[in-house]
Design a protein around this motif. Structure first.
Motif, PDB file in Angstrom:
ATOM      1  N   SER A 228       0.849  -1.186   0.000  1.00  0.00           N
ATOM      2  CA  SER A 228       0.000   0.000   0.000  1.00  0.00           C
ATOM      3  C   SER A 228       0.887   1.239   0.000  1.00  0.00           C
ATOM      4  CB  SER A 228      -0.911  -0.004   1.234  1.00  0.00           C
ATOM      5  OG  SER A 228      -1.737   1.149   1.245  1.00  0.00           O
ATOM      6  N   HIS A 229       0.771   2.043  -1.036  1.00  0.00           N
ATOM      7  CA  HIS A 229       1.615   3.224  -1.183  1.00  0.00           C
ATOM      8  C   HIS A 229       0.788   4.413  -1.631  1.00  0.00           C
ATOM      9  CE1 HIS A 229       5.500   1.072  -0.861  1.00  0.00           C
ATOM     10  NE2 HIS A 229       4.835   0.069  -1.417  1.00  0.00           N
ATOM     11  N   ASP A 230       1.311   5.589  -1.381  1.00  0.00           N
ATOM     12  CA  ASP A 230       0.722   6.829  -1.879  1.00  0.00           C
ATOM     13  C   ASP A 230       1.402   7.164  -3.206  1.00  0.00           C
ATOM     14  OD1 ASP A 230      -0.110   9.385  -2.478  1.00  0.00           O
ATOM     15  OD2 ASP A 230       0.269  10.206  -0.485  1.00  0.00           O
ATOM     16  N   GLY A 231       0.659   7.117  -4.280  1.00  0.00           N
ATOM     17  CA  GLY A 231       1.246   7.350  -5.593  1.00  0.00           C
ATOM     18  C   GLY A 231       1.884   8.715  -5.725  1.00  0.00           C
ATOM     19  N   ASP A 232       1.391   9.706  -4.972  1.00  0.00           N
ATOM     20  CA  ASP A 232       1.943  11.058  -5.066  1.00  0.00           C
ATOM     21  C   ASP A 232       3.365  11.141  -4.532  1.00  0.00           C
ATOM     22  OD1 ASP A 232      -0.314  12.024  -6.245  1.00  0.00           O
ATOM     23  OD2 ASP A 232      -1.149  12.936  -4.436  1.00  0.00           O
ATOM     24  N   THR A 233       3.709  10.276  -3.580  1.00  0.00           N
ATOM     25  CA  THR A 233       5.070  10.296  -3.024  1.00  0.00           C
ATOM     26  C   THR A 233       5.922   9.138  -3.556  1.00  0.00           C
ATOM     27  OG1 THR A 233       4.276   9.052  -1.093  1.00  0.00           O
ATOM     28  CG2 THR A 233       4.365  11.463  -0.921  1.00  0.00           C
ATOM     29  N   PHE A 234       5.282   8.062  -4.002  1.00  0.00           N
ATOM     30  CA  PHE A 234       6.011   6.908  -4.544  1.00  0.00           C
ATOM     31  C   PHE A 234       6.721   7.284  -5.842  1.00  0.00           C
ATOM     32  CE2 PHE A 234       6.297   3.060  -7.126  1.00  0.00           C
ATOM     33  CZ  PHE A 234       6.736   2.103  -6.224  1.00  0.00           C
ATOM     34  N   TRP A 235       6.027   8.018  -6.705  1.00  0.00           N
ATOM     35  CA  TRP A 235       6.582   8.421  -7.995  1.00  0.00           C
ATOM     36  C   TRP A 235       7.180   9.816  -7.896  1.00  0.00           C
ATOM     37  CZ3 TRP A 235       6.772   4.512 -11.237  1.00  0.00           C
ATOM     38  CH2 TRP A 235       5.809   3.491 -11.132  1.00  0.00           C
ATOM     39  N   ARG A 236       8.249  10.056  -8.647  1.00  0.00           N
ATOM     40  CA  ARG A 236       8.845  11.381  -8.741  1.00  0.00           C
ATOM     41  C   ARG A 236       9.164  11.665 -10.202  1.00  0.00           C
ATOM     42  NH1 ARG A 236      13.075   8.027  -7.259  1.00  0.00           N
ATOM     43  NH2 ARG A 236      14.996   8.239  -8.488  1.00  0.00           N
ATOM     44  N   LEU A 237       9.386  12.917 -10.502  1.00  0.00           N
ATOM     45  CA  LEU A 237       9.715  13.282 -11.876  1.00  0.00           C
ATOM     46  C   LEU A 237      11.041  12.640 -12.270  1.00  0.00           C
ATOM     47  CD1 LEU A 237       8.693  17.018 -12.307  1.00  0.00           C
ATOM     48  CD2 LEU A 237       7.293  14.949 -12.305  1.00  0.00           C
ATOM     49  N   ASP A 238      11.094  12.117 -13.485  1.00  0.00           N
ATOM     50  CA  ASP A 238      12.302  11.458 -13.981  1.00  0.00           C
ATOM     51  C   ASP A 238      13.149  12.498 -14.705  1.00  0.00           C
ATOM     52  OD1 ASP A 238      14.216   9.732 -14.791  1.00  0.00           O
ATOM     53  OD2 ASP A 238      12.951   8.512 -16.087  1.00  0.00           O
ATOM     54  N   GLY A 239      14.019  13.151 -13.956  1.00  0.00           N
ATOM     55  CA  GLY A 239      14.865  14.196 -14.524  1.00  0.00           C
ATOM     56  C   GLY A 239      15.614  14.910 -13.420  1.00  0.00           C
ATOM     57  N   PRO A 240      16.346  15.955 -13.785  1.00  0.00           N
ATOM     58  CA  PRO A 240      17.150  16.683 -12.789  1.00  0.00           C
ATOM     59  C   PRO A 240      16.314  17.224 -11.637  1.00  0.00           C
ATOM     60  CG  PRO A 240      17.726  17.346 -15.031  1.00  0.00           C
ATOM     61  CD  PRO A 240      16.489  16.520 -15.137  1.00  0.00           C
ATOM     62  N   ASN A 241      15.100  17.701 -11.952  1.00  0.00           N
ATOM     63  CA  ASN A 241      14.241  18.257 -10.911  1.00  0.00           C
ATOM     64  C   ASN A 241      13.334  17.149 -10.398  1.00  0.00           C
ATOM     65  OD1 ASN A 241      12.834  19.927  -9.227  1.00  0.00           O
ATOM     66  ND2 ASN A 241      11.680  20.952 -10.840  1.00  0.00           N
ATOM     67  N   ALA A 242      13.838  16.352  -9.472  1.00  0.00           N
ATOM     68  CA  ALA A 242      13.146  15.123  -9.066  1.00  0.00           C
ATOM     69  C   ALA A 242      12.076  15.394  -8.015  1.00  0.00           C
ATOM     70  CB  ALA A 242      14.154  14.102  -8.558  1.00  0.00           C
ATOM     71  N   LEU A 243      11.122  16.233  -8.358  1.00  0.00           N
ATOM     72  CA  LEU A 243      10.015  16.504  -7.446  1.00  0.00           C
ATOM     73  C   LEU A 243       9.149  15.269  -7.300  1.00  0.00           C
ATOM     74  CD1 LEU A 243       8.702  20.006  -8.655  1.00  0.00           C
ATOM     75  CD2 LEU A 243       9.895  19.520  -6.513  1.00  0.00           C
ATOM     76  N   ALA A 244       8.569  15.100  -6.119  1.00  0.00           N
ATOM     77  CA  ALA A 244       7.547  14.065  -5.971  1.00  0.00           C
ATOM     78  C   ALA A 244       6.378  14.417  -6.879  1.00  0.00           C
ATOM     79  CB  ALA A 244       7.088  13.994  -4.516  1.00  0.00           C
ATOM     80  N   LEU A 245       5.743  13.401  -7.415  1.00  0.00           N
ATOM     81  CA  LEU A 245       4.653  13.649  -8.362  1.00  0.00           C
ATOM     82  C   LEU A 245       3.563  14.521  -7.756  1.00  0.00           C
ATOM     83  CD1 LEU A 245       3.265  13.157 -11.060  1.00  0.00           C
ATOM     84  CD2 LEU A 245       2.371  10.994 -10.149  1.00  0.00           C
ATOM     85  N   GLY A 246       3.214  14.259  -6.504  1.00  0.00           N
ATOM     86  CA  GLY A 246       2.168  15.052  -5.862  1.00  0.00           C
ATOM     87  C   GLY A 246       2.560  16.520  -5.748  1.00  0.00           C
ATOM     88  N   GLU A 247       3.828  16.789  -5.427  1.00  0.00           N
ATOM     89  CA  GLU A 247       4.284  18.173  -5.315  1.00  0.00           C
ATOM     90  C   GLU A 247       4.254  18.847  -6.682  1.00  0.00           C
ATOM     91  OE1 GLU A 247       8.200  20.716  -3.761  1.00  0.00           O
ATOM     92  OE2 GLU A 247       8.126  18.525  -3.537  1.00  0.00           O
ATOM     93  N   TYR A 248       4.646  18.102  -7.713  1.00  0.00           N
ATOM     94  CA  TYR A 248       4.619  18.634  -9.078  1.00  0.00           C
ATOM     95  C   TYR A 248       3.195  19.024  -9.465  1.00  0.00           C
ATOM     96  CZ  TYR A 248       4.248  18.450 -14.158  1.00  0.00           C
ATOM     97  OH  TYR A 248       3.941  18.717 -15.481  1.00  0.00           O
ATOM     98  N   LEU A 249       2.231  18.135  -9.158  1.00  0.00           N
ATOM     99  CA  LEU A 249       0.849  18.405  -9.521  1.00  0.00           C
ATOM    100  C   LEU A 249       0.308  19.600  -8.756  1.00  0.00           C
ATOM    101  CD1 LEU A 249      -0.509  14.742  -9.728  1.00  0.00           C
ATOM    102  CD2 LEU A 249       0.014  16.296 -11.620  1.00  0.00           C
ATOM    103  N   ALA A 250       0.702  19.721  -7.480  1.00  0.00           N
ATOM    104  CA  ALA A 250       0.237  20.858  -6.692  1.00  0.00           C
ATOM    105  C   ALA A 250       0.758  22.169  -7.256  1.00  0.00           C
ATOM    106  CB  ALA A 250       0.691  20.685  -5.232  1.00  0.00           C
ATOM    107  N   ARG A 251       2.017  22.163  -7.708  1.00  0.00           N
ATOM    108  CA  ARG A 251       2.591  23.378  -8.287  1.00  0.00           C
ATOM    109  C   ARG A 251       1.972  23.705  -9.638  1.00  0.00           C
ATOM    110  NH1 ARG A 251       9.156  23.425  -7.257  1.00  0.00           N
ATOM    111  NH2 ARG A 251       9.106  23.137  -4.982  1.00  0.00           N
ATOM    112  N   SER A 252       1.540  22.659 -10.336  1.00  0.00           N
ATOM    113  CA  SER A 252       0.993  22.878 -11.690  1.00  0.00           C
ATOM    114  C   SER A 252      -0.459  23.319 -11.678  1.00  0.00           C
ATOM    115  CB  SER A 252       1.124  21.579 -12.502  1.00  0.00           C
ATOM    116  OG  SER A 252       2.458  21.158 -12.573  1.00  0.00           O
ATOM    117  N   SER A 253      -1.145  23.097 -10.555  1.00  0.00           N
ATOM    118  CA  SER A 253      -2.575  23.402 -10.510  1.00  0.00           C
ATOM    119  C   SER A 253      -2.827  24.894 -10.318  1.00  0.00           C
ATOM    120  CB  SER A 253      -3.233  22.610  -9.387  1.00  0.00           C
ATOM    121  OG  SER A 253      -2.670  22.961  -8.147  1.00  0.00           O
TER     122      SER A 253
END
Length: 253
Positions: A228-253
């Motif tokens: 059982s995992h939280d997808g927002d923290t399990f995944w991160r951006l694949d690149g130099p700016n390795a933000l957690a996916l959830g943080e990326y989505l929050a910034r993009s909204s």
């Protein structure tokens, strides 16, 4: 000793070529495609040591976890001169790991089948110089020219008329990754639909309705347990700016 794994691959490739075969290291640098004198191609997983046991992963004992499709493992011992090679069928190695990991898990409830798994010499000694399993000559010819064999290259001759350049297809989805169980898993997340597709690693090409479902599936596949995992923290951006996916989505909204 530097790059032990790289030295082991190089030593193995040299021996294959001197025994009449061809060897092509694949992208992960620990797997080699071998073509024997019998004309049969085999995928071989190579593990190297300069002393002590070789290291596999506990997940290697899980049925279906070998995404390479290997037929054999080769264990290279650089601590001997010349290097020693032990060739063993993949099914045997994986069954041995499965049995030993099962005992290890039973010793302490709550453990998960992740991390490294040592393979001692006693477990592979019967494979010493079993080059016949790879369709190779028992006696090597050291006069054979051995050149590094990499992925196939383009022919030098260019066409007389260059075709018109095609526009490069750009995947609009967000590239994401996760490190789990010794694997780097890569995927593409579609912000429009919320779906996530695994593009490299275990469960490659599987598509999931959301990042959390994808995270639970991948982690559970590797551990053999319900995860059982939280997808927002399990995944991160694949690149130099390795933000957690959830943080990326929050910034993009």
């Amino acid at each position: 000793m530097g790059d032990i794994a790289g030295q082991g691959i190089a030593a193995f490739v040299t021996d294959v070529q001197q025994r009449g075969g061809r060897a092509e290291p694949l992208d992960d640098h620990r797997t080699v495609k071998v073509c024997g004198t019998d004309g049969v191609e085999r995928v071989v997983r190579v593990r190297t040591t300069a002393g002590g046991p070789w290291l596999a992963r506990r997940q290697d004992g899980i049925a279906g976890s070998d995404e390479t499709g290997s037929s054999h493992w080769v264990f290279v011992d650089l601590g001997q001169t010349p290097p020693a090679f032990y060739v063993v069928e993949s099914a045997e190695i994986e069954a041995g790991i499965e049995e030993e990991v099962a005992l290890w898990l039973s010793e302490r409830p709550g453990r998960t089948a992740t991390g490294s798994h040592p393979i001692p010499l006693s477990g592979v000694a019967h494979g010493l110089d079993r080059w016949d399993l790879l369709g190779l000559d028992a006696v090597k010819d050291t006069t054979r020219t051995c050149t590094p064999t990499r992925r196939s290259t383009r022919r030098a001759a260019a066409p007389a008329v260059r075709p018109a350049a095609q526009p490069e297809e750009v995947d609009p989805r967000v590239a994401v990754c996760a490190d789990v169980g010794g694997y780097r898993v890569q995927g593409r997340f579609d912000p429009a639909t919320g779906a996530l597709e695994i593009t490299r690693g275990p469960m490659e090409r599987r598509r999931f309705p959301d990042p959390t479902t994808a995270a639970d599936a991948v982690a559970g596949f590797l551990s053999g347990d319900i995860e059982s995992h939280d997808g927002d923290t399990f995944w991160r951006l694949d690149g130099p700016n390795a933000l957690a996916l959830g943080e990326y989505l929050a910034r993009s909204s």
